[in-house]
Structures are given as structure tokens and as C-alpha cells.
Design a protein around this motif. Structure first.
Motif, PDB file in Angstrom:
ATOM      1  N   HIS A  84      61.866 113.351 -16.137  1.00  0.00           N
ATOM      2  CA  HIS A  84      61.682 114.835 -16.638  1.00  0.00           C
ATOM      3  C   HIS A  84      62.804 115.741 -16.218  1.00  0.00           C
ATOM      4  O   HIS A  84      63.249 115.565 -15.134  1.00  0.00           O
ATOM      5  CB  HIS A  84      60.317 115.240 -16.110  1.00  0.00           C
ATOM      6  CG  HIS A  84      58.931 114.481 -16.743  1.00  0.00           C
ATOM      7  ND1 HIS A  84      57.986 114.330 -16.297  1.00  0.00           N
ATOM      8  CD2 HIS A  84      59.033 113.899 -18.084  1.00  0.00           C
ATOM      9  CE1 HIS A  84      57.108 113.714 -17.106  1.00  0.00           C
ATOM     10  NE2 HIS A  84      57.874 113.741 -18.038  1.00  0.00           N
ATOM     11  N   TYR A 118      60.975 112.561 -24.448  1.00  0.00           N
ATOM     12  CA  TYR A 118      59.727 112.635 -23.911  1.00  0.00           C
ATOM     13  C   TYR A 118      58.718 113.143 -25.011  1.00  0.00           C
ATOM     14  O   TYR A 118      59.160 114.021 -25.916  1.00  0.00           O
ATOM     15  CB  TYR A 118      59.545 113.362 -22.668  1.00  0.00           C
ATOM     16  CG  TYR A 118      60.000 112.487 -21.274  1.00  0.00           C
ATOM     17  CD1 TYR A 118      59.245 111.372 -20.719  1.00  0.00           C
ATOM     18  CD2 TYR A 118      61.236 112.766 -20.832  1.00  0.00           C
ATOM     19  CE1 TYR A 118      59.766 110.853 -19.701  1.00  0.00           C
ATOM     20  CE2 TYR A 118      61.679 112.151 -19.546  1.00  0.00           C
ATOM     21  CZ  TYR A 118      60.714 110.885 -19.026  1.00  0.00           C
ATOM     22  OH  TYR A 118      61.254 110.473 -18.101  1.00  0.00           O
ATOM     23  N   ASN A 139      62.584 118.492 -22.950  1.00  0.00           N
ATOM     24  CA  ASN A 139      61.966 117.172 -23.218  1.00  0.00           C
ATOM     25  C   ASN A 139      63.066 116.331 -23.781  1.00  0.00           C
ATOM     26  O   ASN A 139      62.763 114.960 -23.706  1.00  0.00           O
ATOM     27  CB  ASN A 139      60.580 117.344 -24.021  1.00  0.00           C
ATOM     28  CG  ASN A 139      60.906 117.551 -25.406  1.00  0.00           C
ATOM     29  OD1 ASN A 139      61.433 118.587 -25.748  1.00  0.00           O
ATOM     30  ND2 ASN A 139      60.463 116.538 -26.142  1.00  0.00           N
ATOM     31  N   LEU A 216      52.430 117.537 -18.551  1.00  0.00           N
ATOM     32  CA  LEU A 216      53.412 116.487 -19.025  1.00  0.00           C
ATOM     33  C   LEU A 216      52.849 115.184 -18.789  1.00  0.00           C
ATOM     34  O   LEU A 216      53.697 113.973 -18.782  1.00  0.00           O
ATOM     35  CB  LEU A 216      54.705 116.410 -18.305  1.00  0.00           C
ATOM     36  CG  LEU A 216      55.898 117.509 -18.865  1.00  0.00           C
ATOM     37  CD1 LEU A 216      56.844 117.973 -17.943  1.00  0.00           C
ATOM     38  CD2 LEU A 216      56.205 117.106 -20.120  1.00  0.00           C
TER      39      LEU A 216
END
Length: 279
Positions: A84, A118, A139, A216
Motif C-alpha cells: 500500500h 489495488y 492505489n 483499504l
């Protein structure tokens, strides 16, 4: 190598930003705005860095690590708990300076080799202001394919007394690090000690044992299983991805309370990834 194409400065901070704290003579963590980087190793010996901080923080991280380990003593490797944005935000700058390998779980490789983004943060999830503005967070994937290596089964490179544990839920290939000899647990975002969706709690670093950041986390049953796995290790000291380190009875009771009240304390009441967990 490339940082993500949406990499950008994130204007967030906390009262602990810029602090370096030791939990053992050979384990220290540094708070970079709102996220922790961990340094494993004595200042006069080989060491590894765990995670790579916020975007555009490379110069700051290099300064801090040189002050602790010396001008000509780079880490032997960087270990990524997951990919991340707040854990890889300065990875390219650090690798360019140190020219060291980066180790991660293979399930994170798509996000570290430019292949896959992501999921976009869930702004619809129940939570505070930081959840509501999470669409601003990067992301897209980084690409560090040239230096990326699969972390060896069960062991941490250059730190033979540590093991890693697969703790998915917050991300598919997230790992935690554990040293059985003294019970130190580096939990990444599987367990944190500040409620990460709340602007106020992040700013003042209000301590409480929490599940992963809600905006997330795409797999809540997986997140629960990971916390159960970490609690079973009976850690004596927790160094989280977010928040301050915690130890002793405070840690033990906090973990017990979190697991006993998982649906109420960790899982949001609504959000695009929320399903009733199997407790």
C-alpha cells in the motif's frame, strides 16, 4: 523502477511524526507522518529496514537511518510487509541510494511490479474523515521488479532469529514479523494501535488495539483469521504499522477485547467489502 503514477504528497501528520523510538536495543521504529518504518539490527551491525514510508519521504528516511547506523552502513535489504502507498511511498528513492534487494510475499508481487492496482479505497465505508477522503490516496502499483525477491519460506533475510507470518485480509500478501525469543511482533496493518479512519485519533495518536484500516481492507474474514493467528503467538511487544508500540498487560487485554468484540470494534457496519464475518 517507478513509483506509482498517482504517487503524491499526502498532507497528513500526527504528534509522533519524526520520532524514533527503541523497543529493544536492536529494534527501533520511526514514525513517518502517520506510518511506522521499523529498523531491525544493532546500530553497529547488519540491519534491515521494514517498509518504505510515505510518498516523497526518501530524503527524510535516509537522514534518520544514517544517524542511527552510520553514513556508510546501508541496510542489507528492505522487507515490505505489503505494497500500500504508505508502506512503499519512497521505495524507489531508497533502492536507488542503497542498491539493495527488496523482499515481499509473492501475493504482493502484482502490486510491486506494475501489473495490478489495488482496489480503490472505499469512501463509502463506515468511519471518520480519513475514510471519507481516502479516494485521494494512491492505489496504483509501483514497479520494483528488478530488485524484488520472494521472501524465503518462514525466515527473514539477514535476521535469522526472526520469522514472518502471512496475515492476509488487509492485502493479499501482507506479512508480519515475529521474534520468538523475546516476543516482539511487527504487525504491519493486520493489527494497529490507532483507529486509522479518524482524523483526530490519528493526529493525537490515541492508543487502542484495532483491526486494520477500514477503507483499504477488502477481506474481513481473512483479517479476523490473521489477528487470531497473531494473538496465538502471545506477543510481549507490538510494533504496529500505525500507532505507538504497546506491550505487557495493555497489549494482552487489548487483543483479547478486540477479538471478543470483533464485529463491533473492527468490522464496519457498512461498506463495499463488508460481509458478516464468521466469528
Amino acid at each position: 523502477m517507478k513509483q506509482s503514477k498517482d504517487n503524491k504528497i499526502i498532507p497528513m501528520t500526527s504528534v509522533d511524526s519524526g520520532k524514533l523510538r527503541e523497543v529493544r536495543p536492536d529494534v527501533a521504529y520511526y514514525t513517518n507522518q502517520i506510518v511506522n518504518l521499523v529498523m531491525i539490527g544493532h546500530p553497529d551491525s547488519d540491519w534491515v529496514l521494514v517498509d518504505a514510508g510515505m510518498p516523497f519521504s526518501g530524503r527524510e528516511i535516509l537522514k534518520v537511518t544514517k544517524e542511527r547506523f552510520g553514513e556508510n552502513n546501508p541496510p542489507k535489504a528492505i522487507i515490505l510487509t505489503h505494497g500500500h502507498f504508505d508502506h512503499v511511498g519512497s521505495i524507489v528513492d531508497l533502492v536507488a541510494e542503497w542498491k539493495v534487494p527488496v523482499y515481499a510475499h509473492p501475493l504482493e508481487f502484482p502490486f510491486l511490479t506494475g501489473q495490478q492496482a489495488y482496489p480503490e479505497p472505499d469512501v463509502s465505508v463506515e468511519g471518520g474523515l480519513l475514510a471519507k477522503i481516502s479516494a485521494y490516496y494512491p492505489n496504483e502499483p509501483v514497479n520494483i521488479q528488478d530488485v524484488l525477491k520472494e521472501i524465503p519460506e518462514g525466515s527473514v533475510p539477514f535476521q535469522s532469529d526472526w520469522q514472518w507470518i502471512h496475515v492476509p485480509g488487509h492485502s493479499p500478501g501482507q506479512i508480519a514479523l515475529f521474534r520468538k525469543s523475546d516476543g516482539v511482533l511487527i504487525s504491519a496493518d493486520a493489527l494497529i494501535t490507532v483507529r486509522q479512519d479518524s482524523m483526530y485519533r490519528v493526529l493525537v495518536q490515541k492508543e487502542e488495539v484495532c483491526g486494520p484500516p477500514v477503507y483499504l481492507t477488502a477481506d474481513w474474514p481473512g483479517a479476523l483469521n490473521s489477528v487470531r493467528k497473531l494473538e496465538a503467538l502471545n506477543p510481549t511487544t507490538l510494533v504496529p504499522g500505525h500507532g505507538t508500540a504497546m506491550s505487557g498487560d495493555e497489549l494482552k487485554s487489548g487483543l483479547e477485547h478486540l477479538l471478543a468484540n470483533w464485529e463491533e470494534e473492527a468490522v464496519p457496519d457498512y461498506g463495499k467489502w463488508v460481509k458478516q464475518s464468521d466469528t
